[in-house]
Scaffold this active site. Structure first.
Site, PDB file in Angstrom:
ATOM      1  N   HIS A 157     -11.118  -3.052   3.033  1.00 11.95           N
ATOM      2  CA  HIS A 157     -11.121  -2.675   4.453  1.00 11.95           C
ATOM      3  C   HIS A 157     -11.941  -1.419   4.736  1.00 11.95           C
ATOM      4  O   HIS A 157     -12.047  -1.009   5.885  1.00 11.95           O
ATOM      5  CB  HIS A 157      -9.676  -2.475   4.919  1.00 11.95           C
ATOM      6  CG  HIS A 157      -9.028  -1.317   4.212  1.00 11.95           C
ATOM      7  ND1 HIS A 157      -8.787  -1.325   2.849  1.00 11.95           N
ATOM      8  CD2 HIS A 157      -8.639  -0.111   4.652  1.00 11.95           C
ATOM      9  CE1 HIS A 157      -8.272  -0.164   2.504  1.00 11.95           C
ATOM     10  NE2 HIS A 157      -8.152   0.592   3.572  1.00 11.95           N
ATOM     11  N   ASP A 158     -12.471  -0.773   3.697  1.00 14.65           N
ATOM     12  CA  ASP A 158     -13.272   0.438   3.887  1.00 14.65           C
ATOM     13  C   ASP A 158     -14.761   0.193   3.679  1.00 14.65           C
ATOM     14  O   ASP A 158     -15.555   1.132   3.725  1.00 14.65           O
ATOM     15  CB  ASP A 158     -12.835   1.519   2.882  1.00 14.65           C
ATOM     16  CG  ASP A 158     -11.433   2.022   3.141  1.00 14.65           C
ATOM     17  OD1 ASP A 158     -11.013   2.042   4.313  1.00 14.65           O
ATOM     18  OD2 ASP A 158     -10.760   2.389   2.157  1.00 14.65           O
TER      19      ASP A 158
ATOM     20  N   ASP B 197      -2.988   4.559  -2.441  1.00  9.39           N
ATOM     21  CA  ASP B 197      -4.058   5.127  -1.632  1.00  9.39           C
ATOM     22  C   ASP B 197      -4.496   6.499  -2.170  1.00  9.39           C
ATOM     23  O   ASP B 197      -3.641   7.353  -2.427  1.00  9.39           O
ATOM     24  CB  ASP B 197      -3.517   5.279  -0.205  1.00  9.39           C
ATOM     25  CG  ASP B 197      -4.591   5.559   0.821  1.00  9.39           C
ATOM     26  OD1 ASP B 197      -5.455   4.698   1.024  1.00  9.39           O
ATOM     27  OD2 ASP B 197      -4.561   6.652   1.433  1.00  9.39           O
TER      28      ASP B 197
ATOM     29  N   GLU C 214      -6.227   3.740  -6.064  1.00 12.93           N
ATOM     30  CA  GLU C 214      -7.519   3.962  -5.429  1.00 12.93           C
ATOM     31  C   GLU C 214      -7.942   5.358  -5.846  1.00 12.93           C
ATOM     32  O   GLU C 214      -7.323   6.344  -5.467  1.00 12.93           O
ATOM     33  CB  GLU C 214      -7.408   3.867  -3.909  1.00 12.93           C
ATOM     34  CG  GLU C 214      -8.786   3.890  -3.256  1.00 12.93           C
ATOM     35  CD  GLU C 214      -8.782   4.396  -1.827  1.00 12.93           C
ATOM     36  OE1 GLU C 214      -9.772   4.141  -1.118  1.00 12.93           O
ATOM     37  OE2 GLU C 214      -7.834   5.066  -1.412  1.00 12.93           O
TER      38      GLU C 214
ATOM     39  N   ASP D 192       0.871  -1.171   0.000  1.00  9.91           N
ATOM     40  CA  ASP D 192       0.000   0.000   0.000  1.00  9.91           C
ATOM     41  C   ASP D 192       0.911   1.226   0.000  1.00  9.91           C
ATOM     42  O   ASP D 192       1.858   1.301   0.797  1.00  9.91           O
ATOM     43  CB  ASP D 192      -0.875  -0.007   1.265  1.00  9.91           C
ATOM     44  CG  ASP D 192      -2.285   0.462   0.980  1.00  9.91           C
ATOM     45  OD1 ASP D 192      -2.430   1.523   0.347  1.00  9.91           O
ATOM     46  OD2 ASP D 192      -3.239  -0.229   1.392  1.00  9.91           O
TER      47      ASP D 192
HETATM   48  C1  GLC Z   1      -8.068   5.268   1.710  1.00 11.46           C
HETATM   49  C2  GLC Z   1      -7.922   4.050   2.565  1.00 11.46           C
HETATM   50  C3  GLC Z   1      -8.616   4.288   3.867  1.00 11.46           C
HETATM   51  C4  GLC Z   1      -7.951   5.441   4.543  1.00 11.46           C
HETATM   52  C5  GLC Z   1      -7.904   6.667   3.638  1.00 11.46           C
HETATM   53  C6  GLC Z   1      -6.903   7.652   4.137  1.00 11.46           C
HETATM   54  O1  GLC Z   1      -9.371   5.502   1.361  1.00 11.46           O
HETATM   55  O2  GLC Z   1      -8.386   2.922   1.900  1.00 11.46           O
HETATM   56  O3  GLC Z   1      -8.621   3.177   4.702  1.00 11.46           O
HETATM   57  O4  GLC Z   1      -8.648   5.758   5.712  1.00 11.46           O
HETATM   58  O5  GLC Z   1      -7.495   6.357   2.329  1.00 11.46           O
HETATM   59  O6  GLC Z   1      -5.607   7.180   3.965  1.00 11.46           O
END
Ligand code: GLC
Ligand code: CA
Length: 568
Positions: free
Chosen positions: A331-332, A203, A258, A102
């Site tokens: 995980h979100d 991320d 992401e 990540d």
């Molecule tokens: C992304 C991650 C999430 C995190 C956010 C800030 O969306 O997947 O878990 O809280 O970024 O880093």
């Protein structure tokens, strides 16, 4: 007829996401760790996945469970040491498993040495590593909200200016317009590549380039504009291309961005076929189908017609020009079987398999989130104290205080949508704490581990786990599953999701029932006429192939045929 395929290993792979804190604890402190992952690599090999995406394992004060990094080149103490990491990496490689890290570089922790320096004075050499602005009329520089409640700006007494944090106030945003920041990040990425890692999940990479004017955005229910105002900013593609040249081109990596707030048009640039930027993106539109505008806190159920429209738009939209990533969970997000399926006793197993079929038969690279392959469900959190996630906890207090929701109502929404649903410990077996830890787990174990656990499912041929194994095996066997063209049938049906895949003369028909109602479905002509029609997978063992297919509750079935000679 020979079909020319644009073959790539990362298109043919299945990725498994590990959330290390909740995967396997090796030393009894209640927190999953790297040694725990190493111990369980054989389990992943058995499942058949090719690539592991590790949620962050770097040093972090854990305001946001590792997504707030204070040192990119050390391992979080709770997770182990760099030696443990190296051992895990080589043990994974020994088994032919790749490791994707990540990469969290939109922001750092406020405890990162760069930020510690940056906030000291306006003249500090690190000042410009972050985004500092003067207030406007005694208030924040603009109306952007943090993703985790409240304003995205934090006033800092020391220099009497605001810094930007699209996430928590302990996650200040880096200033990507500063060349020194980019150089540091590329150096760090190269350091990890030199270690032999196989790629990056980036991320919120769509947020790195901000419009320096910082215009106000449209207000949502909490009185702030969405953090997504920062999405797809002016230089994002320029920076990613620079990253490609300075880092990624050195190795054969898998990269997935992401991309919060990404549109189809933007995705075609991020995930462009010539690999000048990333291999693929995570888009969010199918996660927003059950939201209420910008507000995710609701228990609204999906309308299958909308879900199909969104997924079809992405399937067709990226066809030939870019590449999709496929996911129901991470995980979100809450557990998919509780959200898109049906987690009642009668249907959880069928609907977990149905969702897997629907996703894994689409075009793109599938991602499995830990426990999804067991059909793990949402957890029965009782009170706000049971939650650990700052997003959930902040939203609870903010929306209650603003009078947007009542307490019980908000708890109901949290139970349905909270990220903590995906973060309860992995259910290994039916022993104490689901075999996750000998100690006190950092977050509650879902009490259903006695029936839903890996040990039980690995021993059973008709389990959700075995079904995932079969889906993965099929992908390795049939190029059509990876490369075939996708076409939707029955766009207006509220219960059935039916689509075809086509590669040369070969075709697949995928039928998924998203409801508990029994239905009939007349086979499309090409399939009805085919003499070589076979079922390649299905979640009912006694399925009969008929001209008028009977489709039972949450049934999923995939039929394969070759177009008859007369169709050529
Ligand atoms: C992304 C991650 C999430 C995190 C956010 C800030 O969306 O997947 O878990 O809280 O970024 O880093
Ligand atoms: Ca531990």
């Amino acid at each position: 007829m020979e079909v020319k395929l644009d073959r790539k290993w990362w298109k043919e792979s299945v990725v498994y996401q590990i959330y290390p804190r909740s995967f396997k604890d090796s030393n009894g402190d209640g927190i999953g760790d790297l040694k725990g992952i190493t111990q369980k690599l054989d389990y992943l090999k058995e499942l058949g996945v090719d690539v592991i995406w590790l949620s962050p394992v770097y040093q972090s004060p854990n305001d946001d469970n590792g997504y707030d990094i204070s040192d990119y080149q050390s391992i979080m103490k709770e997770f182990g040491t760099m030696k443990d990491f190296d051992e895990m990496l080589s043990a994974a490689h020994d088994r032919g498993l790749k490791i994707v890290m990540d990469l969290v570089v939109n922001h750092t922790s406020d405890e990162h040495p760069w930020f510690v320096e940056s906030r000291k004075s306006k003249e500090n050499p690190y000042r410009d590593y972050y985004i500092w602005r003067e207030g406007k009329n005694g208030k924040e520089p603009n109306n952007w909200g943090s993703c985790f409640s409240g304003s995205a700006w934090m006033y800092d007494e020391e220099t009497k200016m605001y810094y930007l944090h699209l996430f928590s106030k302990k996650q200040p945003d880096l200033n990507w317009d500063n060349k020194a920041v980019r150089t540091e990040i590329y150096r760090m990425m190269n350091w990890w590549l030199d270690k032999g890692i196989d790629g990056f999940r980036m991320d919120v990479i769509s947020l790195i380039s901000k419009n320096s004017e910082f215009p106000d955005g449209e207000e949502g229910v909490n009185g702030y504009a969405s953090f997504n105002e920062a999405a797809n900013g002016p230089h994002v593609h320029e920076y990613l291309q620079e990253m490609r040249q300075n880092v990624l081109d050195r190795a054969d990596t898998l990269t997935v961005g992401e991309c919060s707030g990404v549109t189809l048009e933007e995705a075609m640039k991020y995930a462009r076929k010539d690999e000048k930027e990333l291999n693929m993106v995570f888009q969010f539109e199918h996660m927003d189908v059950d939201a209420d505008g910008n507000n995710k806190w609701t228990d609204k159920k999906i309308d299958l017609r909308e879900l199909k429209a969104v997924l079809t738009k992405w399937q067709k939209g990226l066809e030939e020009t870019a590449w999709n990533s496929l996911y129901w969970e991470n995980h979100d997000q809450p557990r998919s079987v509780s959200r898109y399926g049906n987690d009642s006793e009668a249907y959880w197993e069928l609907s977990a398999k149905m969702l897997a079929t629907c996703l894994h038969m689409m075009q793109g690279t599938p991602y499995i989130y830990q426990g999804e392959e067991l059909g793990m469900t949402n957890a029965p959190f009782d009170k706000i104290e049971d939650f650990r996630d700052l997003d959930s906890v902040n939203a609870y207090y903010e929306l209650l205080e603003k009078g947007v929701f009542e307490k019980e109502q908000m708890l109901k929404y949290l139970r349905y949508k909270s990220r903590d649903n995906a973060r309860t410990p992995f259910q290994w077996d039916n022993s104490k704490n689901a075999g996750f830890t000998d100690g006190e787990p950092w977050i509650m174990v879902n009490p259903n581990y006695k029936t839903i656990n890996a040990k039980e499912q690995m021993e059973r041929k008709d389990s959700v786990f075995s079904y995932y194994q079969e889906l993965i095996r099929l992908r390795k066997k049939h190029p059509i599953i990876v490369y075939g063209r996708y076409d939707l049938l029955l766009p207006e049906d509220r219960e059935l999701y039916v689509y075809t895949r086509t590669l040369g003369r070969e075709q697949l028909l995928v039928i998924c029932n998203f409801s508990c109602n029994e239905r009939t479905f007349p086979l499309p002509e090409a399939f009805a006429k085919a003499s070589d029609l076979v079922k390649i997978i299905g979640n009912y063992c006694d399925c009969a192939i008929e001209q008028n297919m009977r489709i039972r509750a949450y049934e999923a079935i995939v039929l394969q045929c070759n177009a008859s000679a007369s169709d050529e």
